[in-house]
Design a protein around this motif. Structure first.
Motif, PDB file in Angstrom:
ATOM      1  N   ASP A 126       0.813  -1.216   0.000  1.00  0.00           N
ATOM      2  CA  ASP A 126       0.000   0.000   0.000  1.00  0.00           C
ATOM      3  C   ASP A 126       0.849   1.270   0.000  1.00  0.00           C
ATOM      4  OD1 ASP A 126       0.943  -0.111   2.594  1.00  0.00           O
ATOM      5  OD2 ASP A 126      -1.015   0.099   3.557  1.00  0.00           O
ATOM      6  N   THR A 127       2.170   1.122   0.150  1.00  0.00           N
ATOM      7  CA  THR A 127       3.057   2.294   0.078  1.00  0.00           C
ATOM      8  C   THR A 127       3.711   2.426  -1.296  1.00  0.00           C
ATOM      9  OG1 THR A 127       5.060   1.119   0.831  1.00  0.00           O
ATOM     10  CG2 THR A 127       3.565   1.970   2.526  1.00  0.00           C
ATOM     11  N   PHE A 128       3.414   1.511  -2.227  1.00  0.00           N
ATOM     12  CA  PHE A 128       4.041   1.520  -3.549  1.00  0.00           C
ATOM     13  C   PHE A 128       3.263   2.408  -4.508  1.00  0.00           C
ATOM     14  CE2 PHE A 128       5.435  -3.243  -3.023  1.00  0.00           C
ATOM     15  CZ  PHE A 128       6.196  -2.875  -1.922  1.00  0.00           C
ATOM     16  N   SER A 129       3.953   2.970  -5.482  1.00  0.00           N
ATOM     17  CA  SER A 129       3.286   3.651  -6.594  1.00  0.00           C
ATOM     18  C   SER A 129       2.743   2.595  -7.559  1.00  0.00           C
ATOM     19  CB  SER A 129       4.271   4.561  -7.323  1.00  0.00           C
ATOM     20  OG  SER A 129       5.249   3.775  -8.008  1.00  0.00           O
ATOM     21  N   GLY A 130       1.974   3.049  -8.564  1.00  0.00           N
ATOM     22  CA  GLY A 130       1.433   2.110  -9.539  1.00  0.00           C
ATOM     23  C   GLY A 130       2.505   1.328 -10.267  1.00  0.00           C
ATOM     24  N   GLY A 131       3.562   2.022 -10.699  1.00  0.00           N
ATOM     25  CA  GLY A 131       4.653   1.351 -11.393  1.00  0.00           C
ATOM     26  C   GLY A 131       5.410   0.395 -10.489  1.00  0.00           C
ATOM     27  N   GLU A 132       5.577   0.780  -9.213  1.00  0.00           N
ATOM     28  CA  GLU A 132       6.268  -0.090  -8.257  1.00  0.00           C
ATOM     29  C   GLU A 132       5.451  -1.348  -7.968  1.00  0.00           C
ATOM     30  OE1 GLU A 132       8.747   3.341  -5.750  1.00  0.00           O
ATOM     31  OE2 GLU A 132       6.763   2.698  -5.088  1.00  0.00           O
ATOM     32  N   LYS A 133       4.133  -1.211  -7.887  1.00  0.00           N
ATOM     33  CA  LYS A 133       3.282  -2.396  -7.682  1.00  0.00           C
ATOM     34  C   LYS A 133       3.407  -3.360  -8.854  1.00  0.00           C
ATOM     35  CE  LYS A 133      -0.249  -0.281  -4.740  1.00  0.00           C
ATOM     36  NZ  LYS A 133      -1.659   0.171  -4.634  1.00  0.00           N
ATOM     37  N   GLN A 134       3.489  -2.795 -10.063  1.00  0.00           N
ATOM     38  CA  GLN A 134       3.599  -3.653 -11.237  1.00  0.00           C
ATOM     39  C   GLN A 134       4.925  -4.415 -11.218  1.00  0.00           C
ATOM     40  OE1 GLN A 134       0.742  -3.070 -13.299  1.00  0.00           O
ATOM     41  NE2 GLN A 134       1.218  -5.125 -13.997  1.00  0.00           N
ATOM     42  N   ARG A 135       6.005  -3.729 -10.853  1.00  0.00           N
ATOM     43  CA  ARG A 135       7.309  -4.383 -10.749  1.00  0.00           C
ATOM     44  C   ARG A 135       7.298  -5.461  -9.659  1.00  0.00           C
ATOM     45  NH1 ARG A 135      11.756  -1.212 -12.820  1.00  0.00           N
ATOM     46  NH2 ARG A 135      11.067   0.832 -13.554  1.00  0.00           N
ATOM     47  N   ALA A 136       6.659  -5.135  -8.530  1.00  0.00           N
ATOM     48  CA  ALA A 136       6.603  -6.083  -7.420  1.00  0.00           C
ATOM     49  C   ALA A 136       5.821  -7.333  -7.812  1.00  0.00           C
ATOM     50  CB  ALA A 136       5.959  -5.414  -6.202  1.00  0.00           C
ATOM     51  N   ALA A 137       4.713  -7.151  -8.512  1.00  0.00           N
ATOM     52  CA  ALA A 137       3.914  -8.299  -8.938  1.00  0.00           C
ATOM     53  C   ALA A 137       4.680  -9.167  -9.922  1.00  0.00           C
ATOM     54  CB  ALA A 137       2.606  -7.818  -9.567  1.00  0.00           C
ATOM     55  N   LEU A 138       5.456  -8.529 -10.792  1.00  0.00           N
ATOM     56  CA  LEU A 138       6.273  -9.279 -11.742  1.00  0.00           C
ATOM     57  C   LEU A 138       7.379 -10.044 -11.016  1.00  0.00           C
ATOM     58  CD1 LEU A 138       6.959 -10.016 -14.637  1.00  0.00           C
ATOM     59  CD2 LEU A 138       8.242  -7.870 -14.829  1.00  0.00           C
ATOM     60  N   ALA A 139       7.999  -9.396 -10.027  1.00  0.00           N
ATOM     61  CA  ALA A 139       9.031 -10.073  -9.239  1.00  0.00           C
ATOM     62  C   ALA A 139       8.459 -11.292  -8.539  1.00  0.00           C
ATOM     63  CB  ALA A 139       9.624  -9.106  -8.210  1.00  0.00           C
ATOM     64  N   ARG A 140       7.265 -11.163  -7.994  1.00  0.00           N
ATOM     65  CA  ARG A 140       6.659 -12.314  -7.307  1.00  0.00           C
ATOM     66  C   ARG A 140       6.360 -13.447  -8.289  1.00  0.00           C
ATOM     67  NH1 ARG A 140       1.003 -11.856  -4.235  1.00  0.00           N
ATOM     68  NH2 ARG A 140       0.321 -11.929  -6.398  1.00  0.00           N
ATOM     69  N   ALA A 141       5.886 -13.079  -9.498  1.00  0.00           N
ATOM     70  CA  ALA A 141       5.608 -14.113 -10.504  1.00  0.00           C
ATOM     71  C   ALA A 141       6.874 -14.843 -10.913  1.00  0.00           C
ATOM     72  CB  ALA A 141       4.943 -13.477 -11.728  1.00  0.00           C
ATOM     73  N   LEU A 142       7.994 -14.135 -10.955  1.00  0.00           N
ATOM     74  CA  LEU A 142       9.266 -14.733 -11.358  1.00  0.00           C
ATOM     75  C   LEU A 142       9.939 -15.490 -10.216  1.00  0.00           C
ATOM     76  CD1 LEU A 142      10.751 -11.783 -13.455  1.00  0.00           C
ATOM     77  CD2 LEU A 142       9.775 -13.912 -14.336  1.00  0.00           C
ATOM     78  N   ALA A 143       9.543 -15.182  -8.982  1.00  0.00           N
ATOM     79  CA  ALA A 143      10.208 -15.787  -7.818  1.00  0.00           C
ATOM     80  C   ALA A 143      10.077 -17.300  -7.795  1.00  0.00           C
ATOM     81  CB  ALA A 143       9.640 -15.193  -6.532  1.00  0.00           C
ATOM     82  N   SER A 144       8.997 -17.827  -8.335  1.00  0.00           N
ATOM     83  CA  SER A 144       8.767 -19.272  -8.294  1.00  0.00           C
ATOM     84  C   SER A 144       9.445 -20.016  -9.435  1.00  0.00           C
ATOM     85  CB  SER A 144       7.262 -19.559  -8.319  1.00  0.00           C
ATOM     86  OG  SER A 144       6.687 -19.064  -9.523  1.00  0.00           O
ATOM     87  N   ALA A 145      10.353 -19.336 -10.153  1.00  0.00           N
ATOM     88  CA  ALA A 145      11.086 -19.939 -11.272  1.00  0.00           C
ATOM     89  C   ALA A 145      10.136 -20.582 -12.284  1.00  0.00           C
ATOM     90  CB  ALA A 145      12.097 -20.961 -10.755  1.00  0.00           C
TER      91      ALA A 145
END
Length: 346
Positions: A126-145
């Motif tokens: 909830d402290t992220f900007s829109g672009g930061e949320k998008q990056r974070a969601a992508l990082a989580r998707a990639l985290a599971s290899a």
């Protein structure tokens, strides 16, 4: 290797679909809202019932539960866990890998550096900007290899500048990773820019003209059908309250828009950049309005709402989650916010 094949896939939304996505490419599925694009991704991810077969290389994905498909999926709602920090979100994503703590930490550090969000590691979404949320969601998707990455309208809810920047960055990232990726979008120009190959979807049916043919073979009218039509508001300039901003009147409402250095008589507002709710939004009283909901259309990938304001119909598009949270129904009074960066005078 991660080649995807669909054979005779269909359900209540999708018509019989055959598709082959080659290993390592970025494949786009483009079409208007409600065409069935999200349903296609949900079938591949194992989140929607269907007939037919889904193969990833020699593995029959249609026989596997969702958590065993090795697929990274970024939905429109992103679904970051709000009670967890970014690091916590990444750890949860890696649960199925059964890695030890040292290897998990290495993977986290690698992704935070790759997506340039290391400064967000200990913060909550909830402290992220829109672009930061998008990056974070992508990082989580990639985290599971994952062996396959699915992205649902990843840039549609970002302002133009942020969307363009992240689009360019993501294209380079996908090339670097060599990860087979499917992106769905309503924007044909975006699809042609991002993708190595593409298909078109309308009313649940998939057509595959191929990228070279997509732009040349269609008329401008056909292309326009895929592009989001903004709300156009006739207005008059009444002042300049601060450098870089112009105050305009739209009916009885005052709006603040960017100063473009010349007179203008209309502003445009993207459908995704209007927020609606049953209660007035929090924050300063800038670019706010109230109106009556006259229509709601629920599609597989979004919810379209028409709100009557100042004698004009405002067209709003939002996610299922935000619509359900709003509690809005036809005939209800809606309170809205037009995000400042979405107002483009011309």
């Amino acid at each position: 290797m991660a080649e995807l094949r669909l054979i005779g896939v269909q359900n209540q939304i999708l018509k019989p679909t055959d598709l082959r996505v080659e290993d390592g490419i970025l494949f786009a599925v483009v079409g208007p809202s409600g065409a069935g694009k999200t349903s296609l991704l949900r079938v591949i991810a194992g989140l929607a019932r269907h007939q037919g077969q889904v193969w990833l290389d020699q593995e029959e994905l249609h026989l596997l539960p969702t958590h065993k498909r090795a697929i990274g999926y970024v939905s429109q709602d992103l679904h970051l866990f709000p009670h967890q920090t970014l690091e916590g979100n990444l750890r949860i994503a890696m649960t199925r890998l059964h890695w030890d703590g040292k290897r998990q930490h290495h993977r986290q550090s690698e992704l935070l550096e790759l997506l340039r969000i290391g400064h967000l590691a200990g913060r909550k979404p909830d402290t992220f900007s829109g672009g930061e949320k998008q990056r974070a969601a992508l990082a989580r998707a990639l985290a599971s290899a994952p062996r396959l990455l699915l992205l649902d309208e990843p840039f549609s809810k970002l302002d133009f500048r942020t969307a363009r920047y992240l689009r360019n960055e993501f294209k380079g990232l996908q090339r670097k990773l060599g990860l087979t990726t499917i992106v769905v979008t309503h924007n044909l120009e975006e699809a042609c820019y991002l993708a190595d190959d593409l298909a078109v979807m309308r009313t649940g049916e998939l057509y595959k003209p191929g990228k070279p043919a997509a732009r040349e073979a269609w008329s401008e009218e056909a292309i326009d059908a895929f592009l989001e039509t903004p709300n156009l508001l006739a207005c008059r300039i009444v002042g300049s309250p601060s450098p870089g901003l112009v105050e305009v009147r739209w009916g009885d409402l005052g709006l603040l828009v960017p100063d473009i250095g010349r007179p203008f008589a209309r502003v445009s507002i993207r459908r995704w950049d209007i927020e609606l709710g049953a209660q007035p939004p929090l924050g300063p009283p800038i670019n706010r309005f109230s109106g009556r909901v006259s229509a709601i259309e629920v599609n597989d990938d979004s919810v379209k709402i028409i709100c009557e304001v100042n004698g004009q119909s405002l067209y709003v598009e939002t996610t299922h989650e935000k619509w359900q949270q709003s509690g809005l129904t036809v005939g209800a009074t809606a309170h809205g916010l037009m995000r400042l960066q979405a107002l483009e005078p011309f």
